[in-house]
Enzyme design. Sequence first.
Site, mmCIF file in Angstrom:
data_model
loop_
_atom_site.group_PDB
_atom_site.id
_atom_site.type_symbol
_atom_site.label_atom_id
_atom_site.label_comp_id
_atom_site.label_asym_id
_atom_site.label_seq_id
_atom_site.Cartn_x
_atom_site.Cartn_y
_atom_site.Cartn_z
ATOM 1 N N ASP A 46 0.840 -1.206 0.000
ATOM 2 C CA ASP A 46 0.000 0.000 0.000
ATOM 3 C C ASP A 46 0.872 1.251 0.000
ATOM 4 O O ASP A 46 1.467 1.605 1.015
ATOM 5 C CB ASP A 46 -0.896 0.012 1.245
ATOM 6 N N TYR A 51 3.546 9.561 0.373
ATOM 7 C CA TYR A 51 4.545 8.895 1.228
ATOM 8 C C TYR A 51 5.971 9.153 0.735
ATOM 9 O O TYR A 51 6.942 8.813 1.391
ATOM 10 C CB TYR A 51 4.299 7.381 1.320
ATOM 11 N N LYS A 76 -1.948 6.421 -4.402
ATOM 12 C CA LYS A 76 -3.073 7.324 -4.091
ATOM 13 C C LYS A 76 -2.820 8.728 -4.622
ATOM 14 O O LYS A 76 -1.671 9.157 -4.723
ATOM 15 C CB LYS A 76 -3.291 7.392 -2.564
ATOM 16 N N HIS A 109 -7.047 10.054 -1.973
ATOM 17 C CA HIS A 109 -6.422 9.847 -0.661
ATOM 18 C C HIS A 109 -7.251 10.439 0.486
ATOM 19 O O HIS A 109 -7.364 9.845 1.549
ATOM 20 C CB HIS A 109 -5.006 10.442 -0.678
#
Length: 291
Positions: A46, A51, A76, A109
């Site tokens: 994921d 990130y 996302k 997101h």
Amino acid sequence: MTTPEITLNNGVRIPQLGLGIWQASPEETARIVRYAIAEAGYRHIDGAKMYDNEEALGAGVRASGVPRDEIFVTTKLWPTDYGRENATAALDASLQRLGFDYVDLYLLHWPNQDDALRVETWLALEDALAAGKVRAIGVANHEPHHLDDLLAGGSVVPAVNQIELHPALPQRELRELNARHGIATQAWSPLAGGPMTPWGRANPHGTALRSHPVIAQIAGRHGKTPVQVILRWHMQQGVVAIPKSVTEERVAQNIDIFDFELSADDLAAIDGLEVADGGGRTATHPDDASF
Ligand code: NAP
């Protein structure tokens, strides 16, 4: 042992347990993604643009030696990239960073506060699905009214709603609503997170759950760790969970949960750990998020 899979509403199958990589540095991400796939048997990672480790995610997948089409990869779309054209460009950039032709799941997101913009953005995800750049599209952190907007304004029902979910915040009503629409529920922070929130606040829930006597007692009876019991609780409710760890021993431990079964009494005892009035939430409520 292979991870069980859940069939999404468009027929795509998602492994029920995956590896989260939020707050993993690029170096940690490349190392732990390779380890998780090649050594620990994970087939689901994921990720997210936010990130800041998509290149490393792609590198870790390639270094595992396991064919790309045997691994389920999520990324996302961050709200600053919302809008039909922006979203299309952001997905192309994510694919380039990952080094992939497609991702298995692409998620909005967070529900941007502008409802019309969010629906317009959803149409870009529908375009991406039709173009074969993604195998499934879904959302994260969507409350019932956010889902209503997409169901009214789009033509594809989200395959997934990825929400904060753990014994302190079981999200029963939202899970039931997702199920009524054929939307799979995915649990983020399935262990209620680490000792600190990413916003620098102490997070009482993660540590409290892991050391809770009720969970410790169940774990002792099954010869498992408290974290394995929490993850098993997710699995037995049909939820997809994506625990994060950059620690190899923990990554291996977190997937070693398919050789025991919690009883109805165990499940009920864990259900009893809910913190009243949504007080178990570790992050911002989606309706209060300004990003
Ligand atoms: P989490 O998975 O509930 O907890 C992660 C914490 O637990 C880390 O501190 C990790 O430590 C520790 N841990 C993991 N396995 C353990 C074990 N077996 N024993 C003891 N400690 C253990 O929290 P999360 O990272 O917030 O959520 C998981 C994933 O969900 C994220 O990585 C991300 O992919 C996704 N997510 C999505 C959203 C969204 O808005 N869609 C929001 C948050 C998270 P170490 O890493 O130090 O080992």
